[in-house]
Motif scaffolding. Sequence first.
Motif, short mmCIF file in Angstrom:
data_model
loop_
_atom_site.label_atom_id
_atom_site.label_comp_id
_atom_site.label_asym_id
_atom_site.label_seq_id
_atom_site.Cartn_x
_atom_site.Cartn_y
_atom_site.Cartn_z
N LEU A 96 0.82 -1.21 0.00
CA LEU A 96 0.00 0.00 0.00
C LEU A 96 0.85 1.26 0.00
CD1 LEU A 96 -2.69 -0.99 2.68
CD2 LEU A 96 -2.94 -1.07 0.18
N VAL A 97 2.04 1.19 0.59
CA VAL A 97 2.88 2.38 0.76
C VAL A 97 4.13 2.33 -0.10
CG1 VAL A 97 2.01 2.80 3.09
CG2 VAL A 97 4.11 1.46 2.78
N GLU A 98 4.20 1.41 -1.05
CA GLU A 98 5.44 1.27 -1.81
C GLU A 98 5.73 2.50 -2.67
OE1 GLU A 98 5.01 -2.26 -4.06
OE2 GLU A 98 3.34 -1.54 -5.28
N GLY A 99 4.73 3.35 -2.90
CA GLY A 99 4.97 4.59 -3.64
C GLY A 99 5.71 5.64 -2.83
N ALA A 100 5.93 5.37 -1.54
CA ALA A 100 6.60 6.35 -0.69
C ALA A 100 8.00 6.70 -1.19
CB ALA A 100 6.67 5.84 0.75
N ALA A 101 8.71 5.69 -1.68
CA ALA A 101 10.08 5.93 -2.14
C ALA A 101 10.10 6.92 -3.30
CB ALA A 101 10.73 4.62 -2.55
N GLY A 102 9.09 6.87 -4.16
CA GLY A 102 9.04 7.79 -5.28
C GLY A 102 8.75 9.22 -4.88
N GLN A 103 8.35 9.42 -3.62
CA GLN A 103 8.08 10.76 -3.12
C GLN A 103 9.17 11.23 -2.18
OE1 GLN A 103 3.99 12.02 -2.77
NE2 GLN A 103 3.36 9.88 -2.57
N GLY A 104 10.28 10.52 -2.17
CA GLY A 104 11.43 10.95 -1.40
C GLY A 104 11.46 10.49 0.04
N ALA A 105 10.51 9.66 0.44
CA ALA A 105 10.48 9.17 1.82
C ALA A 105 11.42 7.99 1.98
CB ALA A 105 9.07 8.76 2.21
N SER A 106 12.01 7.87 3.15
CA SER A 106 12.69 6.62 3.51
C SER A 106 11.62 5.59 3.83
CB SER A 106 13.59 6.84 4.73
OG SER A 106 14.58 7.81 4.47
N LEU A 107 11.92 4.32 3.55
CA LEU A 107 10.93 3.27 3.73
C LEU A 107 11.59 2.09 4.44
CD1 LEU A 107 8.05 2.32 3.14
CD2 LEU A 107 8.85 1.53 0.90
N MET A 108 10.98 1.68 5.56
CA MET A 108 11.51 0.57 6.35
C MET A 108 10.40 -0.45 6.57
SD MET A 108 13.68 0.76 9.89
CE MET A 108 14.43 -0.70 10.63
N ARG A 109 10.75 -1.72 6.36
CA ARG A 109 9.76 -2.79 6.48
C ARG A 109 10.38 -4.00 7.14
NH1 ARG A 109 8.74 -7.28 1.97
NH2 ARG A 109 7.30 -8.58 3.16
N ALA A 110 9.73 -4.52 8.19
CA ALA A 110 10.18 -5.75 8.83
C ALA A 110 9.85 -6.94 7.95
CB ALA A 110 9.52 -5.91 10.19
N ARG A 111 10.73 -7.91 7.90
CA ARG A 111 10.51 -9.11 7.08
C ARG A 111 9.92 -10.26 7.90
NH1 ARG A 111 13.11 -9.02 2.12
NH2 ARG A 111 13.04 -11.30 2.09
N TYR A 112 10.21 -10.28 9.21
CA TYR A 112 9.74 -11.39 10.04
C TYR A 112 8.36 -11.10 10.62
CZ TYR A 112 14.02 -14.05 9.69
OH TYR A 112 15.06 -14.81 9.20
N SER A 113 7.62 -12.16 10.84
CA SER A 113 6.28 -12.06 11.39
C SER A 113 6.28 -11.53 12.81
CB SER A 113 5.61 -13.45 11.37
OG SER A 113 4.43 -13.46 12.13
N ARG A 114 5.18 -10.88 13.16
CA ARG A 114 5.01 -10.41 14.53
C ARG A 114 4.95 -11.57 15.52
NH1 ARG A 114 -0.24 -7.11 14.37
NH2 ARG A 114 0.27 -6.74 16.56
N TYR A 115 4.73 -12.81 15.04
CA TYR A 115 4.74 -13.96 15.94
C TYR A 115 6.15 -14.27 16.43
CZ TYR A 115 -0.12 -14.98 14.77
OH TYR A 115 -1.47 -14.90 14.63
N VAL A 116 7.16 -13.80 15.74
CA VAL A 116 8.52 -13.95 16.22
C VAL A 116 8.75 -12.96 17.36
CG1 VAL A 116 10.97 -13.84 15.62
CG2 VAL A 116 9.30 -14.68 13.94
N ILE A 117 8.43 -11.69 17.09
CA ILE A 117 8.46 -10.66 18.12
C ILE A 117 7.69 -9.46 17.60
CG2 ILE A 117 10.56 -9.42 17.40
CD1 ILE A 117 11.33 -9.55 20.50
N ASP A 118 7.00 -8.78 18.51
CA ASP A 118 6.18 -7.63 18.13
C ASP A 118 7.03 -6.37 18.25
OD1 ASP A 118 4.36 -5.56 17.83
OD2 ASP A 118 2.78 -6.60 18.93
N LEU A 119 7.41 -5.81 17.12
CA LEU A 119 8.28 -4.64 17.10
C LEU A 119 7.58 -3.38 17.57
CD1 LEU A 119 9.90 -5.38 13.64
CD2 LEU A 119 11.01 -5.62 15.88
N ASN A 120 6.27 -3.42 17.72
CA ASN A 120 5.53 -2.24 18.18
C ASN A 120 5.20 -2.32 19.66
OD1 ASN A 120 4.50 0.32 17.60
ND2 ASN A 120 2.44 -0.45 17.20
N ARG A 121 5.95 -3.11 20.38
CA ARG A 121 5.90 -3.15 21.84
C ARG A 121 7.30 -2.89 22.38
NH1 ARG A 121 1.13 -5.70 24.30
NH2 ARG A 121 2.31 -5.41 26.21
N GLY A 122 7.36 -2.34 23.58
CA GLY A 122 8.65 -2.10 24.20
C GLY A 122 9.29 -3.41 24.62
N SER A 123 10.60 -3.40 24.76
CA SER A 123 11.31 -4.62 25.16
C SER A 123 10.96 -5.03 26.59
CB SER A 123 12.82 -4.43 25.02
OG SER A 123 13.27 -3.35 25.82
#
Length: 260
Positions: free
Chosen positions: A48-75
């Motif tokens: 949905l957001v892959e067009g971000a790069a064409g607008q000059g934004a940096s784009l970061m995407r996790a490859r592993y599932s949230r079942y491995v670890i939830d990156l949107n929670r604190g350690s």
Amino acid sequence: MLYDFQPGDTPLLVNVPHAGTELPPDVASRLTAKAGQLPDTDWHVHRLVEGAAGQGASLMRARYSRYVIDLNRGSDDKPLYAGATTRLVPTENFDGSPVYRAEAPDDGEIAERIERYWRPYHDTLARELRALRERHGFAVLFDVHSIRSAVPRLFEGRLPDLNLGTYEDRSCAPELQAAVADMLAGAEGFSSVVNGRFKGGFITRHYGRPAEGVHALQLEIAQSSYMDEARPRDFDPQAARPLTRLLDELIGALARWRPA
């Protein structure tokens, strides 16, 4: 690779932490049949957001599932919302069913996953935000998520299509929140809310420090607004086009935004 990162030349970084579907073999072999289908994935958000790069934004995407670890929670695994929720290393699906067939990860395994998956991701995210702030004088973090439109265990009724979270107005400048909220409210065919059920997870709350020049916003998207929730792995670009067009406009506005 733990994540994909594409640098941009604007102050904006678009982050997608929950669309990953990769599983290390030692985790995949222990999941229940249901969890093995990865039902709580933020399906196709990176597309949905892959067009971000064409607008000059940096784009970061996790490859592993949230079942491995939830990156949107604190350690520290501190709960972010009242009521039912999931953990840093989830042991239950959103519907309350078990993730693991037998014993869940113990404290030692959780600590190992933090060091192997969580910490490198957040080290990179923090470093890139610092670099953007040093280069431009400020940085904007747009954290993008999606979820099924109805998850009774987590929230009542049906979720609005577009759920903007700014940690109760604390994670970004008021004028930035107002501009984004106006764009979402004016989007034909989509419902929206600001700081409703989803006010921003750890990433928004931790990195959003407008007084220090980092402005963070989270967008939680109801999956019914762009896909068939009964067939989550199927992505129909044509069905998603209205939302993709809106996100392109929003990302462009975020990339052009400057503090007063």
